[in-house]
Design an enzyme around this catalytic site. Sequence first.
Site, short mmCIF file in Angstrom:
data_model
loop_
_atom_site.label_atom_id
_atom_site.label_comp_id
_atom_site.label_asym_id
_atom_site.label_seq_id
_atom_site.Cartn_x
_atom_site.Cartn_y
_atom_site.Cartn_z
N CYS A 114 0.69 -1.27 0.01
CA CYS A 114 0.18 -0.06 0.19
C CYS A 114 0.93 1.13 -0.02
CB CYS A 114 -0.81 0.13 1.35
SG CYS A 114 -1.85 -1.46 1.18
N HIS A 251 -3.41 7.02 2.71
CA HIS A 251 -3.61 5.57 2.10
C HIS A 251 -5.17 5.31 2.68
CE1 HIS A 251 -4.09 1.71 0.83
NE2 HIS A 251 -4.05 1.10 2.14
N ASN A 281 -10.21 -0.60 -0.17
CA ASN A 281 -8.64 -0.46 -0.26
C ASN A 281 -8.12 -0.99 -1.40
OD1 ASN A 281 -5.92 -0.88 0.32
ND2 ASN A 281 -6.23 -1.69 2.20
N1 ACO Z 1 -18.30 -9.57 8.87
C1 ACO Z 1 -18.98 -9.84 10.09
N2 ACO Z 1 -17.89 -9.75 11.24
C2 ACO Z 1 -17.01 -9.99 10.84
C3 ACO Z 1 -16.26 -9.72 9.42
C4 ACO Z 1 -17.14 -9.30 8.49
N3 ACO Z 1 -16.50 -8.97 7.42
N4 ACO Z 1 -14.93 -9.86 9.69
C5 ACO Z 1 -14.56 -10.18 10.88
N5 ACO Z 1 -15.56 -10.27 11.75
C6 ACO Z 1 -16.06 -10.69 13.15
C7 ACO Z 1 -14.51 -11.26 13.51
O1 ACO Z 1 -14.75 -12.74 13.18
C8 ACO Z 1 -14.74 -11.28 14.83
O2 ACO Z 1 -15.66 -12.16 15.41
P1 ACO Z 1 -15.48 -12.91 16.93
O3 ACO Z 1 -15.55 -11.75 17.93
O4 ACO Z 1 -16.62 -13.84 16.91
O5 ACO Z 1 -14.05 -13.61 16.81
C9 ACO Z 1 -15.70 -9.56 15.20
O6 ACO Z 1 -16.15 -9.53 13.83
C10 ACO Z 1 -14.74 -8.63 15.39
O7 ACO Z 1 -13.36 -8.55 14.84
P2 ACO Z 1 -12.50 -7.71 14.98
O8 ACO Z 1 -11.23 -8.04 14.55
O9 ACO Z 1 -12.25 -7.31 16.70
O10 ACO Z 1 -12.94 -6.38 14.46
P3 ACO Z 1 -12.11 -4.98 14.07
O11 ACO Z 1 -13.11 -4.11 14.71
O12 ACO Z 1 -10.87 -5.17 14.68
O13 ACO Z 1 -12.46 -4.68 12.57
C11 ACO Z 1 -11.02 -4.87 10.69
C12 ACO Z 1 -11.79 -5.51 11.92
C13 ACO Z 1 -11.90 -4.13 9.94
C14 ACO Z 1 -10.43 -5.88 9.77
C15 ACO Z 1 -9.84 -3.94 11.61
O14 ACO Z 1 -9.11 -4.86 12.43
C16 ACO Z 1 -9.36 -3.11 10.55
O15 ACO Z 1 -9.67 -2.41 10.04
N6 ACO Z 1 -7.77 -3.57 10.60
C17 ACO Z 1 -7.07 -2.50 9.58
C18 ACO Z 1 -6.76 -3.54 8.44
C19 ACO Z 1 -6.94 -2.95 7.32
O16 ACO Z 1 -7.62 -1.88 7.06
N7 ACO Z 1 -5.97 -3.59 6.19
C20 ACO Z 1 -6.08 -3.42 5.01
C21 ACO Z 1 -4.67 -3.59 4.44
S1 ACO Z 1 -3.52 -2.77 5.23
C22 ACO Z 1 -3.47 -1.18 4.62
O17 ACO Z 1 -3.80 -0.95 3.83
C23 ACO Z 1 -2.65 -0.49 5.70
#
Ligand code: ACO
Length: 324
Positions: A114, A251, A281
């Site tokens: 990214c 980003h 993204n």
């Molecule tokens: N739909 C429904 N539920 C979901 C989904 C989905 N698509 N994805 C995950 N869950 C569930 C998980 O399984 C978890 O369930 P559990 O508690 O029963 O285990 C629950 O939702 C909560 O998951 P968390 O990981 O705590 O959710 P969080 O609030 O952290 O959000 C996310 C997840 C959006 C991925 C977040 O961690 C994030 O934004 N991280 C940054 C990653 C990112 O944007 N990466 C992109 C590439 S890197 C970059 O470009 C810099």
Amino acid sequence: MYIRSEMVGFGHYLPPKILTNDDLSKMVETSDEWIRTRTGIAVRHIAEGESTSVIAGKAVANAIKNAGLTPQDVDLLILATVTPDNTTPSSATMIARDLGFRAGVPAFDISAACSGFVYALTLADNMIRLGQVKTAVIVGAECLSKIVDWTDRNTCVLFGDGAGAVVLRAVKGNGTAEDTGVLSTCIYSDGTQYEHLKTTGGVSTTQNAGFVQMNGKEVFKHAVVSLAEAAETAMKNAHISKDEVNWLIPHQANIRIIDSVGERLGIAPEKVIVTVDHHGNTSAASIPLALSENMEQKRLHKGDVVVLTAMGAGFTWGGAVVRL
Ligand code: ACO
């Protein structure tokens, strides 16, 4: 005399197919509400029958036209991507061939996830400032839909396909913060964080591209800090204070990351460009897509001071300050 790289042309291309959150909820256990509140994403574009070199080529052609130039004027092409057409040769050489660049013009791909566009900008800016080239095109383009596991709800809701390109041209400056063009760039990496965001395979390991795998919470935590720090360093090196900044283009990974970075930097939300809602993204394409789209919509203007900041797999990160 001081040589600067001015951004003189912008172009982008988004493949026509749109995938909504409701579409995704028919593929994996998720919902529009979950995706919107956790990521800020509503829709993303998906490439069908168009490879990375094809979508990148369209963005490059648009940027060259927007600059009032022809492919024959280009001295350098850098493509930032993690989803090239073939392992070798580079997709950049394919774009150069398809658009009819002059024989011998250097063209290559770089892989910095990214952060790829900020890495490409840094390389091209340095080559321009050294006098090695006068006109460079840098393009970020991804077909991330090809390396997403469409059964993994943790990742498949996050990514989209697209391409954005910028034409850079050598201009004379004074070496001061009042100059037009790229005022500073900085790039970094930390391979100790390799495991948090990667594909499950590659050429010399599994002989296939693999699928994106991510430790979302770790990525989130690092992203906020790295994006803010890179922006701060770029501003310090450019002798630009946050009050002089017209636009911040981080980003586009997640609205909560974008909001946190704006807050950390003390830059008002109305100065922060957001495209993640309609692009998802798009990795290396996210910043040039945002630049080109907002130039086209006349939201960004000549003379505006824009801070770019990116972070991605590796981890890699970096920032830049540009006076348009
Ligand atoms: N739909 C429904 N539920 C979901 C989904 C989905 N698509 N994805 C995950 N869950 C569930 C998980 O399984 C978890 O369930 P559990 O508690 O029963 O285990 C629950 O939702 C909560 O998951 P968390 O990981 O705590 O959710 P969080 O609030 O952290 O959000 C996310 C997840 C959006 C991925 C977040 O961690 C994030 O934004 N991280 C940054 C990653 C990112 O944007 N990466 C992109 C590439 S890197 C970059 O470009 C810099």
